[in-house]
Scaffold this motif. Structure first.
Motif, mmCIF file in Angstrom:
data_model
loop_
_atom_site.group_PDB
_atom_site.id
_atom_site.type_symbol
_atom_site.label_atom_id
_atom_site.label_comp_id
_atom_site.label_asym_id
_atom_site.label_seq_id
_atom_site.Cartn_x
_atom_site.Cartn_y
_atom_site.Cartn_z
ATOM 1 N N PHE A 1 -8.976 -1.497 -0.212
ATOM 2 C CA PHE A 1 -7.892 -1.724 1.155
ATOM 3 C C PHE A 1 -6.735 -2.487 1.137
ATOM 4 O O PHE A 1 -5.503 -2.454 1.592
ATOM 5 C CB PHE A 1 -8.817 -1.811 2.291
ATOM 6 C CG PHE A 1 -9.435 -0.675 2.581
ATOM 7 C CD1 PHE A 1 -9.183 0.006 3.807
ATOM 8 C CD2 PHE A 1 -11.007 -0.458 2.318
ATOM 9 C CE1 PHE A 1 -9.859 1.064 4.286
ATOM 10 C CE2 PHE A 1 -11.535 0.912 2.454
ATOM 11 C CZ PHE A 1 -11.148 1.504 3.545
ATOM 12 N N THR A 2 -7.086 -3.873 0.432
ATOM 13 C CA THR A 2 -6.073 -4.789 0.263
ATOM 14 C C THR A 2 -4.895 -4.362 -0.537
ATOM 15 O O THR A 2 -3.768 -4.617 -0.167
ATOM 16 C CB THR A 2 -6.740 -5.845 -0.330
ATOM 17 O OG1 THR A 2 -7.824 -6.327 0.325
ATOM 18 C CG2 THR A 2 -5.644 -7.151 -0.206
ATOM 19 N N GLU A 3 -5.334 -3.752 -1.778
ATOM 20 C CA GLU A 3 -4.107 -3.325 -2.514
ATOM 21 C C GLU A 3 -3.436 -1.918 -1.998
ATOM 22 O O GLU A 3 -2.263 -2.123 -2.353
ATOM 23 C CB GLU A 3 -4.708 -2.749 -3.916
ATOM 24 C CG GLU A 3 -5.039 -4.103 -4.547
ATOM 25 C CD GLU A 3 -4.004 -4.923 -5.000
ATOM 26 O OE1 GLU A 3 -2.718 -4.609 -5.111
ATOM 27 O OE2 GLU A 3 -4.072 -6.084 -5.584
ATOM 28 N N THR A 4 -4.000 -1.022 -1.313
ATOM 29 C CA THR A 4 -3.396 -0.108 -0.606
ATOM 30 C C THR A 4 -2.176 -0.451 0.464
ATOM 31 O O THR A 4 -0.960 0.018 0.482
ATOM 32 C CB THR A 4 -4.551 0.493 0.154
ATOM 33 O OG1 THR A 4 -5.366 1.355 -0.675
ATOM 34 C CG2 THR A 4 -3.658 1.905 0.893
ATOM 35 N N PHE A 5 -2.736 -1.786 1.335
ATOM 36 C CA PHE A 5 -1.721 -2.291 2.066
ATOM 37 C C PHE A 5 -0.509 -2.962 1.434
ATOM 38 O O PHE A 5 0.537 -2.954 1.614
ATOM 39 C CB PHE A 5 -2.374 -3.142 2.826
ATOM 40 C CG PHE A 5 -1.482 -3.773 4.156
ATOM 41 C CD1 PHE A 5 -1.331 -3.069 5.153
ATOM 42 C CD2 PHE A 5 -0.851 -4.740 3.871
ATOM 43 C CE1 PHE A 5 -0.657 -3.754 6.150
ATOM 44 C CE2 PHE A 5 -0.002 -5.425 4.928
ATOM 45 C CZ PHE A 5 0.082 -4.900 6.131
#
Length: 476
Positions: free
Chosen positions: A93-97
């Protein structure tokens, strides 16, 4: 479309970004902290400098209120996500954002105390680091008053006794008196459209990794036929009031479901919602202020009005088909699932190819951490891809077909027959509109049913093996 499960993704402003980061990522402050993750540039010094520059700019602007040092998203996850490695989930989720918006982030994966809410806290910066920081050195002593404004002489910041007034400061010659290491805040992060975009981004991410169709989520559409329910936060003094308020909203939402099934148009429902809820609530607030009991009465009054409309609403006469269409509906459901999984396979394959390209282009002796991160993400996606491929064959075999090709042939033949039947049905409806007393008998219904049976039986037979055939007359 009937109401389904909506994702819960909320954005909030942070006036103490360092304190918030410590709260979400400190094991001493979180009983159920499973994993943390930060982007490459999000070291503690980054957040310290970010807070400092935000505070200085805020003070110089003379704005009232609190300085916003950063922002945060809280992302509620389906409980089935506990089966995935916590490190992989929070990194995903962090890298997606980070990949979408290019700003530094830090995130933590939690359960609440009752272990009923698996969720991620994602803190992000509204600014990016400048490639060339701007640093200004004092060529003489610099004097600043209580508001941080520059004054030309020392006398302007002294009191009557010649002492430096509280809150004033002096920066000696040769020291840094002003520095900018960040860009200006990105105004897009303040836009409601940004929050909506992120909700859709994270909801899509969740739906890609849930294994059960029933766990898939959708983003609540503001301005639609439904009323949104409110989240009850920890130690909220108005918890009971919000609970009762949500109950009234859910009564309205369930009534909307029935209205849609009975054929009431969305336009009519929206009109009732606007006139009986929105307008009446605004009028009540102007006259009496906010009264929770009054609001619930307004909602229930609108619900009763909608129920009356449902009872009075009459659909135009429809023919009752003599052909049993359940088999076709089952086949459509299978095809939709196959097509959905095919899209997921294509999307996952593209993501794998992109990450493999990044991995192949990664050079240097000190890139081990980045390589490990990329390899972990690739491994997770490859595992997902294998399961998706396997699920295609399992799906059709579960329904009695030997393989996807066999199902596809039967589906194409059945689709032609359904098109033929729908044309006959359309002709019947036209006759009903013209109020003909004795509609013409629809031709070839028996032959349509007979052909559909034969094609299904042919498609489900494997060479040299006897397979139990489905019947369209089976008990349900």
């Amino acid at each position: 479309m009937l109401i389904g499960r909506h994702s819960f993704i909320r954005q909030s402003k942070l006036s103490d970004v360092a304190g918030r980061i410590d709260y979400i990522s400190n094991p001493k402050r979180q009983e159920y902290l499973y994993a943390t993750y930060q982007t490459e540039g999000a070291a503690p010094e980054f957040w310290k400098n970010l807070a400092r520059e935000n505070q200085l700019d805020f003070k110089a602007s003379g704005s009232a209120g609190k300085c916003i040092e950063g922002r945060e998203f809280i992302i509620a996850l389906p409980e089935s996500f506990v089966q995935y490695r916590a490190d992989d989930v929070v990194r995903l989720f962090t890298e997606t954002f980070h990949k979408r918006y290019g700003v530094e982030c830090i995130a933590a994966l939690h359960h609440n105390k009752t272990k009923t809410n698996y969720h991620i806290h994602l803190v992000f910066s509204e600014r990016k680091m400048l490639e060339q920081p701007e640093v200004k050195i004092a060529t003489r002593n610099m004097f600043y008053d209580e508001q941080g404004k520059h004054r030309r002489t020392k006398k302007e910041i002294l009191d009557e006794q010649g002492n430096l007034r509280a809150g004033c400061s002096i920066i000696p010659k040769g020291e840094v008196y002003e520095s900018h290491i960040f860009t200006k805040k990105d105004e897009w992060f303040k836009n409601k459209a940004f929050t909506k975009e992120v909700k859709e981004l994270f909801t899509d991410t969740i739906n890609r990794y849930v294994k059960e169709e029933s766990e898939k989520l959708s983003v609540f559409q503001q301005g639609g036929v439904y009323l949104a329910t409110k989240k009850i936060g920890k130690n909220n003094p108005k918890a009971e009031e919000i609970k009762e308020d949500n109950a009234a909203r859910q009564e309205w939402n369930r009534t909307v479901d029935v209205a849609l099934v009975e054929g009431v148009s969305e336009e009519d429902i929206l009109k009732i919602k606007r006139e009986k809820i929105t307008d009446k609530t605004l009028q009540s607030i102007r006259t009496h202020g906010w009264l929770p009991d009054m609001f619930r009465q307004i909602i229930r009054g609108a619900k009763d009005f909608l129920q009356e409309m449902i009872f009075k609403f009459k659909l135009p006469p429809r023919p009752v088909p003599k052909i049993d269409l359940q088999e076709w509906k089952d086949m459509q459901k299978i095809m939709y699932e196959l097509q959905g999984r095919s899209r997921e396979i294509k999307r996952t394959h593209q993501d794998i190819s992109s990450l493999q390209k990044q991995l192949s282009e990664l050079r240097g002796l000190f890139k081990g951490k980045e390589r490990k991160s990329l390899e972990g993400r690739i491994e997770l996606l490859e595992d997902l891809e294998k399961r998706l491929y396997k699920s295609l064959a399992q799906l059709v075999k579960r329904e009695g077909y030997p393989n996807v090709q066999s199902f596809h042939k039967v589906y194409n033949k059945a689709e032609d027959l359904i098109i033929e039947y729908n044309e006959e049905l359309r002709a019947w409806k036209n006759q009903a509109k013209q109020k003909q007393e004795n509609p013409l008998e629809q031709p070839k219904k028996a032959s349509v049913l007979e052909k559909l049976h034969r094609y299904q039986q042919e498609g489900r037979q494997q060479p040299k093996r006897s397979v139990k055939k489905k019947s369209m007359d089976r008990e349900r």
